[in-house]
Design a protein around this motif. Structure first.
Motif, PDB file in Angstrom:
ATOM      1  N   TRP A  11       7.252  37.593  75.017  1.00 40.91           N
ATOM      2  CA  TRP A  11       5.957  37.627  74.327  1.00 40.91           C
ATOM      3  C   TRP A  11       5.482  36.214  74.000  1.00 40.91           C
ATOM      4  CZ3 TRP A  11       7.728  41.911  70.436  1.00 40.91           C
ATOM      5  CH2 TRP A  11       7.669  43.162  71.064  1.00 40.91           C
ATOM      6  N   ASP A  13       6.110  33.596  75.613  1.00 37.17           N
ATOM      7  CA  ASP A  13       5.718  32.936  76.859  1.00 37.17           C
ATOM      8  C   ASP A  13       4.260  33.225  77.221  1.00 37.17           C
ATOM      9  OD1 ASP A  13       6.358  31.193  78.995  1.00 37.17           O
ATOM     10  OD2 ASP A  13       6.701  32.898  80.329  1.00 37.17           O
ATOM     11  N   ASP A  14       3.652  34.182  76.533  1.00 31.22           N
ATOM     12  CA  ASP A  14       2.223  34.487  76.723  1.00 31.22           C
ATOM     13  C   ASP A  14       1.328  33.750  75.720  1.00 31.22           C
ATOM     14  OD1 ASP A  14       2.697  36.230  78.832  1.00 31.22           O
ATOM     15  OD2 ASP A  14       2.818  37.992  77.531  1.00 31.22           O
ATOM     16  N   PRO A  16      -0.507  30.651  74.560  1.00 32.18           N
ATOM     17  CA  PRO A  16      -0.878  29.357  75.155  1.00 32.18           C
ATOM     18  C   PRO A  16      -0.848  28.227  74.142  1.00 32.18           C
ATOM     19  CG  PRO A  16      -2.846  30.647  74.734  1.00 32.18           C
ATOM     20  CD  PRO A  16      -1.669  31.528  74.373  1.00 32.18           C
ATOM     21  N   SER A  24       2.354  27.686  78.202  1.00 32.71           N
ATOM     22  CA  SER A  24       2.710  28.426  76.988  1.00 32.71           C
ATOM     23  C   SER A  24       3.504  27.542  76.042  1.00 32.71           C
ATOM     24  CB  SER A  24       3.539  29.661  77.355  1.00 32.71           C
ATOM     25  OG  SER A  24       4.867  29.295  77.710  1.00 32.71           O
ATOM     26  N   ALA A  65       0.501  36.816  67.740  1.00 38.51           N
ATOM     27  CA  ALA A  65       1.052  37.472  68.935  1.00 38.51           C
ATOM     28  C   ALA A  65       2.188  38.420  68.573  1.00 38.51           C
ATOM     29  CB  ALA A  65       1.529  36.423  69.930  1.00 38.51           C
ATOM     30  N   ARG A  69       2.325  42.870  68.181  1.00 42.52           N
ATOM     31  CA  ARG A  69       3.318  43.661  68.916  1.00 42.52           C
ATOM     32  C   ARG A  69       4.288  44.366  67.973  1.00 42.52           C
ATOM     33  NH1 ARG A  69       1.814  39.335  72.164  1.00 42.52           N
ATOM     34  NH2 ARG A  69       1.488  39.859  74.361  1.00 42.52           N
TER      35      ARG A  69
END
Length: 152
Positions: A11, A13-14, A16, A24, A65, A69
């Motif tokens: 997650w 790594d998404d 930015p 990322s 982020a 989730r």
């Protein structure tokens, strides 16, 4: 059920980098670790340099982020030692920089080629670029200016 640390890394790594959005925060190498401490997820982040204006935004983006989730109990920890170095950039991140038109850092003190046309004929325009971590260079073949991510 708590997500695994591997899932957390995926997650992150998404997320930015706000100054260079093609890489990322994981590719940049500033996420130093993720670990569950009981029901609290702790994410350790090392700023690229002290006083980096993007540090607060990065922490908010990571938090958003993860909360989006389902990670509700979260602590972002700033870890300043050891200090971040451009050696921590991932190979994937370096390749993304080139694709975006930014020459990745090199220990030799400057880019070895133009990220656009790959010519070795490059010259420094200014030690200062669009952000403190970049310098301005120009290719003398294609005549395009480009950013060089400074070695730190």
């Amino acid at each position: 059920m708590k997500p695994s640390e591997a899932q957390i890394w995926a997650w992150l790594d998404d997320v930015p980098d706000p100054e260079i959005p093609v890489i990322s925060v994981v590719d940049l190498g500033i996420v130093r670790g993720v670990a569950w401490e009981g029901d609290t997820l702790e994410v350790a982040v090392t700023p690229t340099y002290s006083g980096c204006p993007a540090t607060g935004v990065i922490s908010m983006d990571i938090e958003t982020a993860l909360r989006d989730r389902g990670v509700d109990d979260l602590r972002i920890k700033t870890q300043i030692s050891p200090p971040w170095t451009t050696d921590w950039l991932s190979d994937k991140g370096r390749a993304k920089l080139v694709d975006y038109g930014i020459a990745p850092p090199r220990a030799a003190g400057g880019p070895d080629s133009c990220p656009r046309c790959k010519s070795k004929a490059v010259t420094r325009i200014s030690q200062f670029g669009s952000t403190p971590c970049k310098a301005q260079w120009r290719c003398t073949d294609c005549l395009e200016p480009f950013d060089y991510f400074k070695c730190i």
